[in-house]
Design a protein around this motif. Sequence first.
Motif: not given
Length: 111
Positions: A92-97, A101-110
Amino acid sequence: SGQRDEGARTVREIFSAAVFILLLATAIPAATAAGTDQGDPSGSTGATVEKVITGTVDSFDKDTGAVVINGKTLYITANGEMALPNVGQKVTYVYEQRDGRNVVTSFRLGQ
């Protein structure tokens, strides 16, 4: 009795005015948000809109930081805090433009 009615009327008027101001205060931001196209990549509002995507990693290019999830390309910036994904991994990625470009700002694996 006449003063009591007049006092009650004044209290009602003050209460009505307070309710009106409260409703107006909540309606203005709602109307502003309703009139804003959050999908507008031009950034004309000046506000950054974060989006969330969850899915399986289709591909990952370590050199460019491009990760494809559900057919959508996102970019992981070069910082030591971001875990590198594996193809086939659920993320799961949180991203912003940013700059188109869609740049990832935070994430969760699995997730």
